[in-house]
Design an enzyme around this catalytic site. Sequence first.
Site, mmCIF file in Angstrom:
data_model
loop_
_atom_site.group_PDB
_atom_site.id
_atom_site.type_symbol
_atom_site.label_atom_id
_atom_site.label_comp_id
_atom_site.label_asym_id
_atom_site.label_seq_id
_atom_site.Cartn_x
_atom_site.Cartn_y
_atom_site.Cartn_z
ATOM 1 N N GLY A 15 0.773 -1.239 0.000
ATOM 2 C CA GLY A 15 0.000 0.000 0.000
ATOM 3 C C GLY A 15 0.803 1.288 0.000
ATOM 4 N N HIS A 112 0.540 1.433 -13.136
ATOM 5 C CA HIS A 112 1.342 0.303 -13.605
ATOM 6 C C HIS A 112 2.815 0.732 -13.650
ATOM 7 C CE1 HIS A 112 2.269 -3.432 -15.614
ATOM 8 N NE2 HIS A 112 3.050 -2.740 -16.428
#
Length: 206
Positions: A15, A112
Site C-alpha cells: 500500500g 502500472h
Amino acid sequence: MKRTVNVAVLVSGGGTNLQAIIDFAGEGKLESGNLVKVISNKADAYALTRATDAEIDTAVVIKKGRTQEEFESDLIKELDACGAEVIVLAGFMCILSKNFTDRYKDRIINVHPSLIPSFCGEGFYGLKVHEAALSYGVKVTGATVHFVNEIPDGGKIIMQRAVKIKENDTPESLQKRVMQEAEWKILPASLELVCKNILKGDSYER
Ligand code: GAR
C-alpha cells in the site's frame, strides 16, 4: 461546501501508493476527491493498516475459491455502500471482467510500473515488470496511470513519468526508484485530475 467525488481504493499488498494518496490528501492537494473506503482482496494486506491509521473505512473481499462473478458482486456491494464514484487500483493484483469495467467506464484508474505499452498486460505485475525491463535492456522505464477497461493495462493513458535505469540496478532497486520518482507522484495527481474533470462534467471521451 464544495462537492467532492467519493473515491474507493482497491489494494492487495503493502500500500505505498495508497499512502501516497493519503499523504496527498493530508496536504490538502486532493481538492476534488474524498477517500471513502479501502478494499483489499487479502485480509493481511499492510495497506489496510495504513487505511485504518488514516481513519478510512476498510473492507476485505476475498477472491480465492470464488467465481469472478461472486467476487465482483461483493466488490460492487462494498462500492455501492460507500457511494464510490471513482475507483483507484493501487497495487490491486486481480483482473477485473468486462462486466465490472463497463459498469465503471472512465471511473477506474490503475497505476502500472512501466511505460505502457512496454512490459504490461497479463502476467506483468510487481517485480516481474522490473525484471522484464532489466532483462530486455531498456535504458528508460517509468510508470503509467491509465483508465481501466477489459484489456489488462489497455485503457486510455492519463499520465506517464519516465525513470532512467542505472547500470547496477536490480529489480528491487528499480522498483523502489520507479515508485519514488514516478508512481507516488503521478497516481495522486491523476486522481485529482480525474475527480476534477468529473466535477466539471467530465471532459474525457466517454
Ligand atoms: C506498485 O509498484 C504498482 O505499480 C504495482 O504493484 C506495486 C504495488 O505496491 N502494480 C502492478 O504491477 C499492477 N499491474 P504498493 O502496494 O506498495 O502500492
